[in-house]
Design a protein around this motif. Sequence first.
Motif, PDB file in Angstrom:
ATOM      1  N   PHE A 216     -45.534  67.950 -99.111  1.00 33.66           N
ATOM      2  CA  PHE A 216     -46.788  67.989 -98.871  1.00 33.66           C
ATOM      3  C   PHE A 216     -47.609  69.318 -98.885  1.00 33.66           C
ATOM      4  O   PHE A 216     -48.663  69.379 -99.537  1.00 33.66           O
ATOM      5  N   GLY A 217     -46.967  70.343 -98.851  1.00 34.81           N
ATOM      6  CA  GLY A 217     -47.339  71.800 -99.066  1.00 34.81           C
ATOM      7  C   GLY A 217     -46.533  72.313 -99.976  1.00 34.81           C
ATOM      8  O   GLY A 217     -45.285  72.277-100.129  1.00 34.81           O
ATOM      9  N   LYS A 218     -47.048  73.534-100.866  1.00 33.55           N
ATOM     10  CA  LYS A 218     -46.021  74.212-101.634  1.00 33.55           C
ATOM     11  C   LYS A 218     -46.446  75.650-101.374  1.00 33.55           C
ATOM     12  O   LYS A 218     -47.727  75.805-101.584  1.00 33.55           O
ATOM     13  N   GLY A 219     -45.621  76.904-101.445  1.00 33.94           N
ATOM     14  CA  GLY A 219     -45.921  78.062-101.598  1.00 33.94           C
ATOM     15  C   GLY A 219     -44.901  79.143-101.770  1.00 33.94           C
ATOM     16  O   GLY A 219     -43.768  78.496-101.889  1.00 33.94           O
ATOM     17  N   GLU A 220     -45.170  80.275-102.123  1.00 34.91           N
ATOM     18  CA  GLU A 220     -44.207  81.277-102.175  1.00 34.91           C
ATOM     19  C   GLU A 220     -43.526  81.386-101.162  1.00 34.91           C
ATOM     20  O   GLU A 220     -42.009  81.847-101.141  1.00 34.91           O
ATOM     21  N   THR A 221     -44.090  81.352 -99.805  1.00 38.34           N
ATOM     22  CA  THR A 221     -43.320  81.424 -98.807  1.00 38.34           C
ATOM     23  C   THR A 221     -43.786  80.258 -97.810  1.00 38.34           C
ATOM     24  O   THR A 221     -44.587  79.407 -98.074  1.00 38.34           O
ATOM     25  N   ARG A 222     -42.983  80.182 -96.739  1.00 42.67           N
ATOM     26  CA  ARG A 222     -43.086  79.004 -95.800  1.00 42.67           C
ATOM     27  C   ARG A 222     -44.653  78.846 -95.363  1.00 42.67           C
ATOM     28  O   ARG A 222     -45.319  78.012 -95.046  1.00 42.67           O
ATOM     29  N   ASP A 223     -44.905  80.268 -94.739  1.00 42.71           N
ATOM     30  CA  ASP A 223     -46.428  80.292 -94.551  1.00 42.71           C
ATOM     31  C   ASP A 223     -47.419  79.798 -95.509  1.00 42.71           C
ATOM     32  O   ASP A 223     -48.258  78.799 -95.016  1.00 42.71           O
ATOM     33  N   ALA A 224     -47.339  80.355 -96.598  1.00 37.84           N
ATOM     34  CA  ALA A 224     -48.149  79.635 -97.791  1.00 37.84           C
ATOM     35  C   ALA A 224     -48.046  78.288 -97.778  1.00 37.84           C
ATOM     36  O   ALA A 224     -49.007  77.482 -98.110  1.00 37.84           O
ATOM     37  N   ALA A 225     -46.900  77.771 -97.778  1.00 40.60           N
ATOM     38  CA  ALA A 225     -46.651  76.319 -97.847  1.00 40.60           C
ATOM     39  C   ALA A 225     -47.376  75.622 -96.922  1.00 40.60           C
ATOM     40  O   ALA A 225     -48.167  74.536 -96.935  1.00 40.60           O
ATOM     41  N   LEU A 226     -47.368  76.188 -95.648  1.00 39.55           N
ATOM     42  CA  LEU A 226     -47.966  75.571 -94.345  1.00 39.55           C
ATOM     43  C   LEU A 226     -49.282  75.450 -94.524  1.00 39.55           C
ATOM     44  O   LEU A 226     -50.340  74.497 -94.493  1.00 39.55           O
ATOM     45  N   ASP A 227     -50.184  76.594 -95.034  1.00 38.60           N
ATOM     46  CA  ASP A 227     -51.451  76.742 -95.223  1.00 38.60           C
ATOM     47  C   ASP A 227     -51.959  75.770 -96.430  1.00 38.60           C
ATOM     48  O   ASP A 227     -52.802  75.383 -96.200  1.00 38.60           O
ATOM     49  N   ASP A 228     -50.912  75.684 -97.470  1.00 37.77           N
ATOM     50  CA  ASP A 228     -51.485  74.795 -98.589  1.00 37.77           C
ATOM     51  C   ASP A 228     -51.605  73.321 -98.002  1.00 37.77           C
ATOM     52  O   ASP A 228     -52.309  72.357 -98.146  1.00 37.77           O
ATOM     53  N   ALA A 229     -50.380  72.777 -97.091  1.00 38.48           N
ATOM     54  CA  ALA A 229     -50.456  71.564 -96.619  1.00 38.48           C
ATOM     55  C   ALA A 229     -51.567  71.051 -95.710  1.00 38.48           C
ATOM     56  O   ALA A 229     -52.075  70.077 -95.932  1.00 38.48           O
ATOM     57  N   VAL A 230     -52.087  72.328 -94.966  1.00 38.19           N
ATOM     58  CA  VAL A 230     -53.253  72.009 -94.144  1.00 38.19           C
ATOM     59  C   VAL A 230     -54.365  71.709 -94.855  1.00 38.19           C
ATOM     60  O   VAL A 230     -55.379  71.171 -94.843  1.00 38.19           O
ATOM     61  N   ALA A 231     -54.555  72.697 -95.886  1.00 39.57           N
ATOM     62  CA  ALA A 231     -55.887  72.653 -96.697  1.00 39.57           C
ATOM     63  C   ALA A 231     -56.132  71.403 -97.406  1.00 39.57           C
ATOM     64  O   ALA A 231     -56.959  70.828 -97.532  1.00 39.57           O
ATOM     65  N   MET A 232     -54.676  70.841 -97.805  1.00 33.84           N
ATOM     66  CA  MET A 232     -54.835  69.778 -98.775  1.00 33.84           C
ATOM     67  C   MET A 232     -55.221  68.387 -97.547  1.00 33.84           C
ATOM     68  O   MET A 232     -56.078  67.566 -97.809  1.00 33.84           O
ATOM     69  N   THR A 233     -54.540  68.392 -96.419  1.00 33.05           N
ATOM     70  CA  THR A 233     -54.968  67.304 -95.610  1.00 33.05           C
ATOM     71  C   THR A 233     -56.376  67.296 -95.118  1.00 33.05           C
ATOM     72  O   THR A 233     -56.973  66.287 -94.694  1.00 33.05           O
ATOM     73  N   LEU A 234     -57.055  68.632 -95.179  1.00 30.46           N
ATOM     74  CA  LEU A 234     -58.143  68.735 -94.648  1.00 30.46           C
ATOM     75  C   LEU A 234     -59.141  68.179 -95.791  1.00 30.46           C
ATOM     76  O   LEU A 234     -60.620  68.119 -95.715  1.00 30.46           O
ATOM     77  N   GLU A 235     -58.744  68.283 -97.160  1.00 26.45           N
ATOM     78  CA  GLU A 235     -59.658  67.702 -98.176  1.00 26.45           C
ATOM     79  C   GLU A 235     -59.475  66.445 -98.756  1.00 26.45           C
ATOM     80  O   GLU A 235     -60.314  65.850 -99.247  1.00 26.45           O
ATOM     81  N   VAL A 236     -58.110  65.826 -98.508  1.00 23.42           N
ATOM     82  CA  VAL A 236     -58.044  64.307 -99.325  1.00 23.42           C
ATOM     83  C   VAL A 236     -57.271  63.725 -98.131  1.00 23.42           C
ATOM     84  O   VAL A 236     -56.213  64.000 -97.229  1.00 23.42           O
ATOM     85  N   GLY A 237     -57.741  62.431 -97.918  1.00 27.12           N
ATOM     86  CA  GLY A 237     -57.216  61.207 -97.022  1.00 27.12           C
ATOM     87  C   GLY A 237     -57.996  61.238 -95.859  1.00 27.12           C
ATOM     88  O   GLY A 237     -58.994  61.649 -95.675  1.00 27.12           O
ATOM     89  N   PRO A 238     -57.372  60.387 -94.830  1.00 22.82           N
ATOM     90  CA  PRO A 238     -57.926  60.048 -93.918  1.00 22.82           C
ATOM     91  C   PRO A 238     -58.637  60.890 -92.828  1.00 22.82           C
ATOM     92  O   PRO A 238     -59.565  61.062 -92.295  1.00 22.82           O
ATOM     93  N   LEU A 239     -57.731  62.195 -92.833  1.00 21.17           N
ATOM     94  CA  LEU A 239     -58.232  63.168 -91.870  1.00 21.17           C
ATOM     95  C   LEU A 239     -59.486  64.169 -92.511  1.00 21.17           C
ATOM     96  O   LEU A 239     -60.539  64.257 -91.742  1.00 21.17           O
ATOM     97  N   ALA A 240     -59.539  63.977 -93.894  1.00 17.90           N
ATOM     98  CA  ALA A 240     -60.768  64.643 -94.631  1.00 17.90           C
ATOM     99  C   ALA A 240     -61.915  63.866 -94.245  1.00 17.90           C
ATOM    100  O   ALA A 240     -63.052  64.356 -94.083  1.00 17.90           O
ATOM    101  N   ARG A 241     -61.728  62.415 -93.930  1.00 15.33           N
ATOM    102  CA  ARG A 241     -62.936  61.390 -94.107  1.00 15.33           C
ATOM    103  C   ARG A 241     -63.255  61.675 -92.437  1.00 15.33           C
ATOM    104  O   ARG A 241     -64.552  61.776 -92.133  1.00 15.33           O
ATOM    105  N   ALA A 242     -62.267  62.080 -91.520  1.00 13.05           N
ATOM    106  CA  ALA A 242     -62.693  61.914 -90.103  1.00 13.05           C
ATOM    107  C   ALA A 242     -63.390  63.381 -89.833  1.00 13.05           C
ATOM    108  O   ALA A 242     -64.336  63.550 -89.117  1.00 13.05           O
ATOM    109  N   LEU A 243     -63.069  64.375 -90.683  1.00 14.74           N
ATOM    110  CA  LEU A 243     -63.880  65.611 -90.430  1.00 14.74           C
ATOM    111  C   LEU A 243     -64.995  65.722 -91.394  1.00 14.74           C
ATOM    112  O   LEU A 243     -65.475  67.006 -91.115  1.00 14.74           O
ATOM    113  N   ALA A 244     -65.429  64.824 -92.194  1.00 11.81           N
ATOM    114  CA  ALA A 244     -66.222  65.087 -93.122  1.00 11.81           C
ATOM    115  C   ALA A 244     -67.643  65.882 -92.560  1.00 11.81           C
ATOM    116  O   ALA A 244     -68.151  66.478 -93.157  1.00 11.81           O
ATOM    117  N   ASP A 245     -68.235  65.074 -91.477  1.00 10.45           N
ATOM    118  CA  ASP A 245     -69.445  65.505 -90.853  1.00 10.45           C
ATOM    119  C   ASP A 245     -69.127  66.651 -89.799  1.00 10.45           C
ATOM    120  O   ASP A 245     -70.202  66.710 -88.901  1.00 10.45           O
TER     121      ASP A 245
END
Length: 287
Positions: A216-245
């Motif tokens: 789900f997430g990718k990065g040079e460090t575990r922290d970066a990977a977590l940030d990446d996973a969160v960013a993507m989840t907020l941008e694409v998919g069901p959660l993105a739709r729930a947070l849209a407005d």
Amino acid sequence: MPEEDVSQIADWKGQSGERWVAYQTRLDAMMAVFGQAAIEAVAPATGERVLDVGCGAGASSLNLAGLVGAGGHVLGVDISEPLIDRARAVAPQETPAVFQVADASSAELPEGAFDILFSRFGVMFFDDPTAAFTHMRRALKPGARVAFVCWRGMAENDWVRLPMGAIKGILPPMTPPEPEAPGPFSFGDQGRLARILTGAGFTDVTIAPFDASIPFGKGETRDAALDDAVAMTLEVGPLARALADQTDDIRARASAAVRAAFAVCPGERSVMINGATWIVTARNPAS
Ligand SMILES: C[S@@+](CC[C@H](N)C(=O)[O-])C[C@H]1O[C@@H](n2cnc3c(N)ncnc32)[C@H](O)[C@@H]1O
């Protein structure tokens, strides 16, 4: 046309389609293992003709094209113009795959033309799935094979269960979607799925669970990977739709809660989260 279907189609033609284009490389890496399982289930042979439904940016169509070869043919259809534009842009010149913007549930398709009906997560959005599969079956040769991969229920899919659970209490209460309403999880019920396919005239229906860990997430460090996973989840998919407005404050709180939920998932420079699917196969009767 019922409202739900209008919104699914509008969503893919608009925002979801554009976001999928933006994340295409990442999404392809995440979905590859599932598409591969469906391709193996249908085992395309050289020279065969394949209809790839909801082909998106075309990754599966191009894989299928490699298997059927120059003497074969793949038609990738998708309702989303931005995704078909992308598919055409990334397709090598010599490929036997062609791409068309079309609503697979109603568009005119060549009759009795395909040996295989394939889809990677592209067939769960029809308002009337039995009618849509009946329509698509007419494009198949007698005896043609079907293989697709679709999500099982939301509760079994940690990549959506974890973030959705994390934002409960942050977002105003939402009416949960009807389990059979068009959307990514509408084929979660195995019995319903079998009824749709047999109702559409297919035989030899098999529905097998297939689970895999998704990067789900990718990065040079575990922290970066977590940030990446969160960013993507907020941008694409069901959660993105729930947070849209939602407001910036709610989005920030949701982001922190999702990060904490993902922190329990394994991975060193990644966040590996379980995905639960059905690999579905069926056959068009021989005559
Ligand atoms: C989850 S995406 C999967 C895309 C692609 N198969 C992949 O795996 O990358 C679902 C796709 O189905 C398409 N779709 C939804 N409803 C459709 C319809 N009625 N006809 C054709 N495509 C449709 C969407 O535009 C979207 O590209």
